[in-house]
Scaffold this motif. Structure first.
Motif, PDB file in Angstrom:
ATOM      1  N   UNK A   1       1.301 -10.267  24.520  1.00  0.00           N
ATOM      2  CA  UNK A   1       2.751 -10.248  24.719  1.00  0.00           C
ATOM      3  C   UNK A   1       3.203  -8.831  25.054  1.00  0.00           C
TER       4      UNK A   1
ATOM      5  N   UNK B   1       8.067 -10.725  28.766  1.00  0.00           N
ATOM      6  CA  UNK B   1       8.630 -12.076  28.732  1.00  0.00           C
ATOM      7  C   UNK B   1       7.564 -13.159  28.920  1.00  0.00           C
ATOM      8  N   UNK B   2       6.677 -12.945  29.910  1.00  0.00           N
ATOM      9  CA  UNK B   2       5.711 -13.984  30.256  1.00  0.00           C
ATOM     10  C   UNK B   2       4.748 -14.283  29.111  1.00  0.00           C
ATOM     11  N   UNK B   3       4.622 -13.370  28.145  1.00  0.00           N
ATOM     12  CA  UNK B   3       3.792 -13.648  26.972  1.00  0.00           C
ATOM     13  C   UNK B   3       4.292 -14.864  26.201  1.00  0.00           C
ATOM     14  N   UNK B   4       5.555 -15.235  26.448  1.00  0.00           N
ATOM     15  CA  UNK B   4       6.125 -16.410  25.804  1.00  0.00           C
ATOM     16  C   UNK B   4       5.344 -17.681  26.113  1.00  0.00           C
TER      17      UNK B   4
END
Lengths: 690, 123
Positions: free
Chosen positions: A66, A71-74
């Motif tokens: 993350x 954000x994309x780690x979500x």
């Protein structure tokens, strides 16, 4: 006491605890061995499931992912938790009512086919081995960093412990051990997150801290922490931390890929055999629902905290490394310490001892070194006690981890200062494990030569490492180095090592049991020898665990370079094979053997082909630009569509299977009869009474 | 909650489904339909929270902040909100389904007592 002593104490205490629990919970029959005698209370089963699910990857790796992805780690957070919704609503209650031992049991009985059973067994074993390899690597990292034990010994110690308590107690022993492991790992994860949140934002709740403001010490202005992180990131060329697709680029394709990866992880989670099997261990259908709730509830403790740890660590990483001098040449005017002392230049004819000699094992300094902070509290220096040489402005954790090859500095402009950016001038790398790590010395020599000769000789290590995708620090250090970044006490740092071990061992033991039950129950008993006695089945189960532990250990000692791709493969495979087969098996009374098997094989074949071709043969991502991590979604759709479109042309399930479907769909009536042709009568009666 | 506590699983009388009795078959079907409805609604919320707000609409939602905090809303859904909603979904599912289960059990018990009495009368 130093970190190593503390670590030995905590690891010793926790390992003894695990063995003690296993001894108290030892079992003598297959029911106890595979499904813990179906007597586990829902909340305890929830904790055990949470510990089983939260692996070394979740504990050590996820916050790092993350921190790097923002954000994309979500996609990982939502994927690994959202799967439990599918599990609770679509699978758990029905599989509990079905009430056998394993996932292949359900597939084999529902589609009355030993071929389907075999496909399921092979998938289960493959998925489990993929996972175990990752756990053993986690054990190795923790042992080598915190106990100074070579990775090999670390893995062997871990293997022995898991072997003892898995064979002794089976599912019962594992479950109660996992309950203990849950508390250890969650406490170990929360303590540093809370400490670092207080330190940065003044708020003791990390989730609130992440959304709150921080005050700039120089300008006295306060701003939202996340806005600040976005600004720093953008300045350094990393792009915004919180933006979805707009600002950081990527657009629709990035969103589509994230959508697919999140969905594959959700569906794959619901299809992973070591998670599904947990719902066989509770008392009844109601308890299965509650235990899915408790599992996600307890997991949320870690999954809701990881984003805070990630963002805080990211902030520390960017602000404490950038523009700090790796090796300080002595400043002529001297420097004022926080105690008001002025440290001045002392002529030193000898070469300055490189800070590399100060790789203290316990996070403290070698006796000849000490550290101080400048008057403003801004920079921390490491100095030589007798000569007064200022050696480095870098925080000490940097050097602890540099030694493991997880972070490395290669100067590009020869100014001796670190640059950690998302652009070409980045100077922070990692060497990982494997070939590059072994060449590190050569790499350094050639790089120094390249610097000294102004690019005439030697080789620029930065280009070599960038080409190999090794820019930036290894994400695995984020969680393990956070407490050192926050300068927490030694015992806390040691406790985190014990937590990471708990996370790795709890998952490894659950997976080993799945491998054992797949071989001893599904393969040996249900397919090869229907008349096997209880004693011989238990013996086969225990021997299988032994073999599986050794193979898993070998994976840990000699990690195959492709572990991360293979893990993506495990989720894709589970999504494309188990999930549609089980869901259709429960929710459709018309899907028969041929349709289901064809769909399963098509789904697996497509997913396997796409991943292997894209990863190893550089195949372009022709399927809407979806990468190998997310392609399982397409495999799953192929499976569903093919199976359903074949239904009108193939024979549906026979009457007996129809009855079985009816009985698993409602909670009151007698559970489905065991496939009697396969099962000795005494065991069948035993199961029905259970 | 005035329901009687469910009998421990070991002592629960286990019966086979009687397909010849249309009322029982209908009752089971009703139970299944209720189950599917609850499941469908909750899965819709699941998809809307995670895949919808967390990913597909995240760009648009990011222009707002979660009130009173520094969280851009899309980012909040992706890293906090979706997970919280997932936990609540399973909680609601467990509560609702267990209630429907109890209702179903009572309905079946009534039917069985009735049919037993009728049988007794005939024989």
């Amino acid at each position: 006491m130093n970190v190593m002593t503390w670590t030995y104490i905590f690891v010793g205490i926790t390992f003894t605890l695990y063995l003690f629990i296993a001894w108290r919970a030892r079992v003598k029959d297959t029911k106890g061995f595979y499904v813990a005698g179906r007597g586990i209370p829902a909340s305890a089963n929830g904790m055990a499931t949470a510990a089983d699910w939260m692996s070394a990857a979740s504990f050590i790796g996820m916050a790092g992912l993350i921190a790097t992805m923002g954000y994309a780690g979500g996609q990982y957070l939502m994927g690994w938790t959202g799967g439990f919704v599918l599990l609770a609503l679509l699978l758990a209650p029905y599989l509990r009512k079905f009430g056998h031992f394993t996932v292949p049991d359900f597939i084999g009985d529902r589609y009355s086919s030993d071929f389907a059973r075999l496909v399921a067994v092979i998938c289960a074993i493959f998925i489990s081995f993929t996972y175990v390899a990752g756990q053993m690597r986690g054990v190795g990292i923790v042992f080598s960093r915190f106990l100074e034990v070579p990775v090999t010994y670390g893995v062997i110690i871990g293997m022995i412990i898991v072997f003892i308590y898995a064979t002794l107690g089976g599912m019962k022993g594992i479950t109660w051990t996992q309950v203990a492991q849950f508390w250890i790992l969650i406490t170990a994860f929360l303590i540093p997150a809370i400490a670092i949140s207080i330190k940065l934002t003044g708020n003791p709740i990390p989730q609130l801290g992440l959304g709150s403001t921080i005050t700039d010490t120089t300008t006295q202005s306060s701003a939202f922490f996340l806005d600040k992180l976005n600004d720093i990131g953008s300045d350094l060329g990393f792009g915004s931390y919180t933006a979805a697709s707009g600002e950081s680029g990527g657009g629709f394709n990035k969103l589509l890929n994230m959508f697919c990866v999140a969905l594959v992880l959700m569906v794959g989670t619901a299809g992973l055999p070591h998670v599904i099997v947990r719902f066989y261990t509770v008392k009844n259908v109601k308890a299965a629902r509650w235990s899915a709730f408790w599992a996600l509830f307890f997991m949320a403790g870690l999954y809701l905290t990881a984003p805070s740890t990630a963002a805080f660590a990211r902030y520390y990483m960017l602000t404490t490394l950038n523009n700090r001098t790796y090796n300080v040449p002595l400043p002529p005017q001297g420097i004022t310490t926080d105690t008001g002392q002025t440290l001045k230049l002392i002529n030193d004819a000898d070469s300055i001892p490189r800070i590399a000699v100060d790789h203290g094992t316990d996070g403290s300094f070698a006796p000849e070194f000490t550290s101080f902070t400048t008057a403003a509290g801004q920079k921390r220096y490491i100095i030589h006690k007798t000569t007064g040489d200022i050696l480095s402005e870098l925080p000490h954790w940097f050097f602890n981890w540099e030694r493991t090859g997880l972070i490395a500095f290669f100067d590009g402009d020869n100014d001796g200062k670190l640059k950690y950016t998302g652009r070409e001038d980045n100077e922070i790398f990692r060497t990982g494990s494997g070939a590059i790590a072994a060449e590190l010395g050569t790499l350094r020599t050639n790089h120094q030569l390249w610097l000294d000769s102004n690019g005439q000789q030697g080789a620029d290590a930065r280009q070599i490492l960038t080409a190999k995708n090794l820019s930036g620090p290894d994400r695995d250090i984020i969680v393990l180095a956070t407490p050192e970044m926050a300068e927490l006490s030694n015992w806390i740092i040691a406790f985190i090592a014990a937590g990471a071990l708990a996370a790795a061992l709890s998952t490894a033991s659950g997976l080993l049991l799945v491998i054992s039950s797949s071989v001893a129950h599904d393969l040996y008993f249900r397919i090869l020898n229907n008349n096997a006695s209880e004693t011989s089945r238990l013996a086969v189960g225990r021997v299988t665990i032994g073999f599986a532990v050794v193979i898993a250990g070998l994976f840990g000692i000699y990690p195959p370079g492709f572990v991360s791709q293979v893990v993506a493969f495990a989720f894709g495979l589970a999504a494309a094979s188990f999930f549609p087969a089980i869901v259709l098996g429960i929710f459709s009374k018309r899907v028969g053997t041929t349709a289901a098997i064809t769909g399963m094989i098509a789904g697996i074949a497509f997913t396997a082909f796409y991943i292997i071709a894209a990863v190893y043969f550089k195949m372009p991502h022709w399927c809407f630009g979806i990468g190998p991590q997310g392609i399982g979604v397409v495999g799953m759709i192929i499976n569903f569509v093919l199976t359903l479109s074949l239904v009108p042309f193939t024979t549906g399930p026979n009457e007996k299977v129809q009855e079985m479907i009816a009985s698993i769909r409602e909670p009151e009536y007698e559970p489905p009869a065991v496939d009697l042709e396969h099962e000795p009568a005494s065991t069948a009666a035993d199961l029905i009474n259970a | 909650m005035h329901d009687q506590p469910p009998a421990p699983p070991d002592q629960k009388p286990k019966r086979k489904i009687d397909y010849s009795n249309p009322i029982i078959v209908k009752s089971i079907q009703k139970y299944w339909e209720r189950n599917i409805r609850v499941m469908g609604i909750l899965l819709l919320i699941w998809a809307a929270a995670g895949l919808g707000c967390g990913i597909l609409f995240a760009d648009w939602l990011n222009q707002f902040n979660f009130p009173g905090t520094g969280y851009p809303l899309g980012f909040w859904f992706a890293q906090q909100g979706a997970i919280i909603i997932f936990v609540i979904i399973i909680l609601i599912y467990a509560l609702t389904m267990n209630k429907i289960d109890n209702l179903h059990k009572r309905e079946l018990d009534e039917l069985h007592t009735k049919s037993k009495n009728n049988d007794g009368g005939v024989v």
